[in-house]
Design a protein around this motif. Structure first.
Motif, short mmCIF file in Angstrom:
data_model
loop_
_atom_site.label_atom_id
_atom_site.label_comp_id
_atom_site.label_asym_id
_atom_site.label_seq_id
_atom_site.Cartn_x
_atom_site.Cartn_y
_atom_site.Cartn_z
N ALA A 627 0.74 -1.06 0.03
CA ALA A 627 0.02 0.45 0.24
C ALA A 627 0.90 1.04 0.33
N THR A 628 2.11 1.34 1.15
CA THR A 628 2.74 2.57 0.62
C THR A 628 3.32 2.44 -0.11
N ALA A 629 3.51 1.76 -1.21
CA ALA A 629 4.58 1.76 -2.73
C ALA A 629 3.88 2.66 -3.04
N LEU A 630 2.60 1.89 -3.56
CA LEU A 630 1.02 2.37 -4.55
C LEU A 630 1.12 4.33 -3.94
N PHE A 631 0.55 4.38 -2.46
CA PHE A 631 0.78 5.24 -2.19
C PHE A 631 1.71 6.55 -2.67
N SER A 632 2.91 5.85 -2.49
CA SER A 632 4.25 6.71 -3.55
C SER A 632 4.25 7.24 -4.61
N ILE A 633 3.29 5.81 -5.40
CA ILE A 633 3.80 6.60 -6.25
C ILE A 633 2.83 7.09 -7.20
N SER A 634 1.66 7.52 -6.57
CA SER A 634 0.39 8.62 -6.91
C SER A 634 0.96 10.06 -6.57
N TYR A 635 -0.05 10.55 -7.12
CA TYR A 635 0.38 12.32 -7.66
C TYR A 635 0.95 12.66 -6.45
N TYR A 636 0.60 12.50 -4.65
CA TYR A 636 0.68 12.82 -3.57
C TYR A 636 2.32 12.37 -3.37
N GLY A 637 2.50 10.93 -3.45
CA GLY A 637 4.09 10.19 -3.29
C GLY A 637 4.81 11.01 -3.42
N ARG A 638 6.13 11.00 -2.90
CA ARG A 638 7.20 11.04 -2.37
C ARG A 638 7.81 11.31 -4.09
N THR A 639 7.33 10.20 -5.06
CA THR A 639 8.17 9.29 -5.96
C THR A 639 7.33 8.95 -7.11
N TRP A 640 6.64 10.57 -6.88
CA TRP A 640 5.52 9.92 -8.28
C TRP A 640 6.06 9.86 -9.44
N TYR A 641 8.10 10.49 -9.62
CA TYR A 641 8.76 10.12 -11.06
C TYR A 641 8.81 9.09 -11.25
N PHE A 642 8.00 8.14 -10.02
CA PHE A 642 8.45 6.56 -11.17
C PHE A 642 7.51 6.22 -12.27
N VAL A 643 6.11 7.06 -12.19
CA VAL A 643 5.53 6.94 -13.75
C VAL A 643 5.09 8.23 -14.35
N LYS A 644 5.66 9.35 -13.50
CA LYS A 644 4.97 10.69 -14.31
C LYS A 644 6.55 11.54 -14.95
N GLY A 645 6.87 11.76 -15.92
CA GLY A 645 7.54 12.63 -16.47
C GLY A 645 7.91 14.09 -15.87
N TYR A 646 6.42 14.34 -15.48
CA TYR A 646 5.91 16.08 -15.06
C TYR A 646 4.89 16.22 -13.89
N ARG A 647 4.97 16.49 -12.73
CA ARG A 647 4.18 16.63 -11.92
C ARG A 647 2.91 18.25 -11.87
#
Length: 756
Positions: A627-647
């Motif tokens: 769950a933590t990993a999924l939240f981390s790669i969400s828009y609100y997470g610190r690791t959003w850049y794993f799924v997006k080039g820009y936020r």
């Protein structure tokens, strides 16, 4: 929990709406009055005052004296150097001896000109100021002494041109010593009623106009400023500003005009001051003087205004993601359409009367207006009637013709692409040599090429890319965007429209795989080869495909593609498996979380967690880490850049997000919430369960939709469905106290329940 909205970038005032109509067509000298709603003036006039002054001196000196040497002598030589030249000194530096203008001034018969330049250099500090932010410090004693000296020199000079220059200096000294009556009288005495063709005459006339303004004769002042505006292009910007300061109405100025040409110029000047779509000025100027060059500028302004207020928002519906600065309500769009129709009616009627100086430009303009109205047959018919020989008009014809042909084509197929390729290569010839926008030559020499660059970019990103998108040809769309990127002209509203944005943020795995295969396949058509040749270099499509699978939480396929990518192409995290209790902070090495986790290692860990979840009983920590990993790669997470080039900082959840599998999780955090609740159910530790409940609350709270009713909106934030559980079952835990101290919404909820 923090929800932040912040300001975006400031748009380029010369490039913030989609335009296919260049303001530079037949508009030389009127550059300040090309349309832009974001700054007072578009640019500086051509020629500049310095260039015009140098040209005057070159006419005076004749053959054998270069423009470069005149500019160097007048604007860079100090007083001492000019004094030595005026005195005929032989002790001159070699560089000065080689200067053709210095040689000219050094001759005995030209010493009057040399002495004048020395005097002008002495006057300059007395009548100028350090910069526009510094109040001028006028030394009236010095100016009076200079005036007496200048008057004596003026009376001794035999050369009429040099005498006029002394006259200008004398008038200027009187004006800036605030002796406005004497300045006006000096002009009348020194220049008389006969108009000259020199820059110095019109500079002196502008000083007279300014003096009349200070003497409260605002109408006569406005009239004289209009005369200088007409005759001296290099002074147009300052004269326009001064004329507007007079606050005289154009109906008051008309009676002073000697003929209809002068009236037409007055009408044009007031038309240039109108920022809203309005054909009134065109009607008036044409009625006075159908051959007025200002008509072309007024027409271009009206077209550009409607591109800004009507056409750009209309194109925005076709697949572009522009940031508009104009209101685009249905009522406003209807009003702008009426203005568009009115402009075309006026344009056509003036063409039919047959008195326009540049009638072909107006025919092409009418065709473009028909194109904007989506009346493509009418546009094609109007273009067919044009027989333009003027290169600038022919260029605009080519652009409008291309737009019409593209929009008449129901499907862009290979046959049409073959016809389209020569047009794209034609744009290449018009934009050859331009670099990055901010590296352009700011002296105006690159303006027309950059105008073509912007038009070519607009054609690619706002016309062709959306067409391919609607046809479902996303690979071709990406190629078009890649060609657009290669122009290095993406700014403001083109943000988010680049090929890299599309690849890194939007493309699905299957499309990216097709793109990779296409780029490596032989047998491309010439059109395809042309576009592929501009595709961004250095893009690691293996990594991009892996990211696209991560967006779908398909960690198995993502792992396989990340294995193909070069290790240095993979992004790195440190805290992707570290819970995030607040919506801020960066994913950097800190404390125990100091080991780099690549995207490949992340996928391998997620797959390991998935395998563990298949074996009952599942440890609570497994669910929690997942769950933590999924939240981390969400828009609100610190690791959003794993799924997006820009936020972007202004995005947020809306119910429409639920229609897309990625957006649903990226903005809605549904899966993360589900696994946090599973982690709580799998544990008997109250501290741990309290932590799970709070993280689930954070996920749930991301789906609150903004409401017009502020009280209900705040009520929803406070009444999170997990808060009763936290405040009831876990009130005695240490974690609850930590959450209570940091989360104001939880505190507000608790306080509201106490009141009941």
């Amino acid at each position: 929990m923090i929800y932040t909205l912040s300001c975006g970038p400031t748009p380029d005032p010369y490039d913030y709406y989609i335009s296919f109509f260049s303001p530079y067509t037949k508009g030389g000298g009127y550059e300040p009055f090309y349309y832009t709603a974001l700054t007072n003036f578009f640019g500086n006039p051509t020629p500049s005052e310095e260039t015009a002054n140098v040209a005057d001196w070159q006419n005076y000196a004749g053959n054998g004296v270069t423009e470069k040497d005149i500019r160097e002598c007048i604007y860079t030589y100090p007083k001492e150097q000019l004094s030595a030249i005026a005195e005929g000194s032989a002790a001159l530096p070699d560089s000065v001896k080689r200067n053709t203008f210095a040689q000219f001034l050094g001759k005995e018969k030209n010493r009057e000109a040399a002495r004048y330049l020395l005097f002008a250099k002495s006057c300059e500090p007395a009548v100028t100021r350090e910069d526009q932010w510094t109040a001028p410090q006028r030394n009236n004693v010095l100016m009076e002494a200079l005036y007496k000296e200048g008057l004596e020199l003026h009376d001794k000079v035999k050369d009429k041109d040099i005498r006029d220059r002394y006259s200008f200096q004398l008038i200027r000294l009187r004006h800036y010593s605030q002796q406005y009556g004497e300045a006006v009288a000096s002009f009348d005495q020194l220049f008389g009623e006969k108009e000259r063709a020199s820059l110095v005459y019109y500079k002196a006339l502008a000083l007279k106009a300014g003096g009349l303004y200070h003497l409260k004769d605002s109408v006569q002042s406005a009239y004289l400023f209009s005369r200088v505006f007409d005759k001296a292009p290099s002074l147009r910007l300052s004269c326009f500003t001064s004329l507007m300061w007079t606050n005289a109405g154009m109906e008051q100025v008309y009676p002073l005009c000697k003929d209809n040409h002068e009236k037409a110029m007055v009408a044009a000047i007031y038309g240039f001051s109108n920022p809203e779509p309005d054909v009134t000025a065109i009607r008036w100027v044409y009625a006075f003087d159908p051959a007025s060059p200002a008509l072309n500028i007024l027409l271009g302004r009206e077209i550009n205004k409607l591109e800004d207020a009507y056409f750009s928002p209309l194109l925005g519906e076709g697949g572009t993601d522009m940031v508009g600065i104009r209101e685009d309500s249905p009522g406003e769009r209807s009003r702008m359409l009426a203005k568009l129709n009115e402009l075309q009616t006026v344009t056509d009627s003036l063409v039919q009367k047959g008195k326009l100086k540049d009638a072909d430009l107006w025919r092409v303009s009418s065709a473009y207006l028909s194109y904007i109205r989506k009346d493509y047959p009418a546009a094609a018919q109007q273009l067919a009637a044009v027989r333009a020989k003027d290169p600038e008009v022919k260029d605009q014809w080519e652009i409008v013709n291309l737009l019409v042909n593209i929009n008449q084509q129901k499907t862009i197929d290979s046959a049409f692409e073959a016809k389209l390729l020569p047009s794209l290569k034609w744009f290449d010839t018009k934009t050859a040599g331009i670099g990055n926008y901010w590296n352009r030559a700011w002296d105006g020499s690159d303006d027309k090429r950059f105008a073509f660059g912007k038009i070519y970019r607009n054609l690619l990103f706002a016309i062709l890319a959306p067409r391919y998108h609607r046809q479902g040809e996303l690979v071709k769309e990406s190629l078009i965007r890649g060609r657009c990127d290669s122009l290095n002209m993406n700014d403001y509203f083109v943000s988010g429209q680049t090929s890299l944005d599309q690849i890194n943020n939007d493309m699905k795995p299957a499309t990216l795989i097709r793109l990779k295969e296409f780029l490596h396949q032989p047998g491309k058509t010439p059109y395809e080869s042309y576009l592929a040749g501009f595709f961004p270099k250095g893009v690691n499509l293996d990594q991009a495909i892996g990211v696209s699978y991560v967006r779908l939480h398909d960690f198995s396929n993502a792992r396989d593609w990340f294995k193909k990518a070069a290790p240095d192409a993979l992004a790195v995290s440190y805290q992707v498996f570290h819970e995030q209790l607040q919506d801020f902070g960066e994913d950097t090495a800190a404390g125990p979380y100091n080991k780099a986790i690549t995207q490949l290692q992340f996928c391998e860990r997620m797959l390991q967690l998935q395998e563990k979840m298949k074996i009952a009983p599942v440890p609570a920590k497994v669910y929690y880490d997942y769950a933590t990993a999924l939240f981390s790669i969400s828009y609100y997470g610190r690791t959003w850049y794993f799924v997006k080039g820009y936020r972007p900082s202004t995005s947020w959840y809306s119910p429409d997000c639920d229609k897309d599998a990625f957006d649903k999780q990226y903005f809605g955090c549904y899966a993360a919430e589900s696994y946090y609740t599973k982690a709580a159910q799998a544990s008997t530790d109250k501290e741990f369960r309290a932590r799970c409940a709070f993280m689930a609350a954070r996920c749930s709270q991301k789906r609150i939709v903004s409401r017009d009713d502020r009280d209900k909106y705040i009520h929803t934030w406070i009444n999170n469905r997990y808060f009763p559980l936290l405040a009831g079952s876990y009130r005695e835990t240490k974690f609850y106290q930590q959450a209570y101290n940091q989360c104001s919404y939880l505190r507000d909820y608790v306080k509201s329940t106490r009141k009941k």
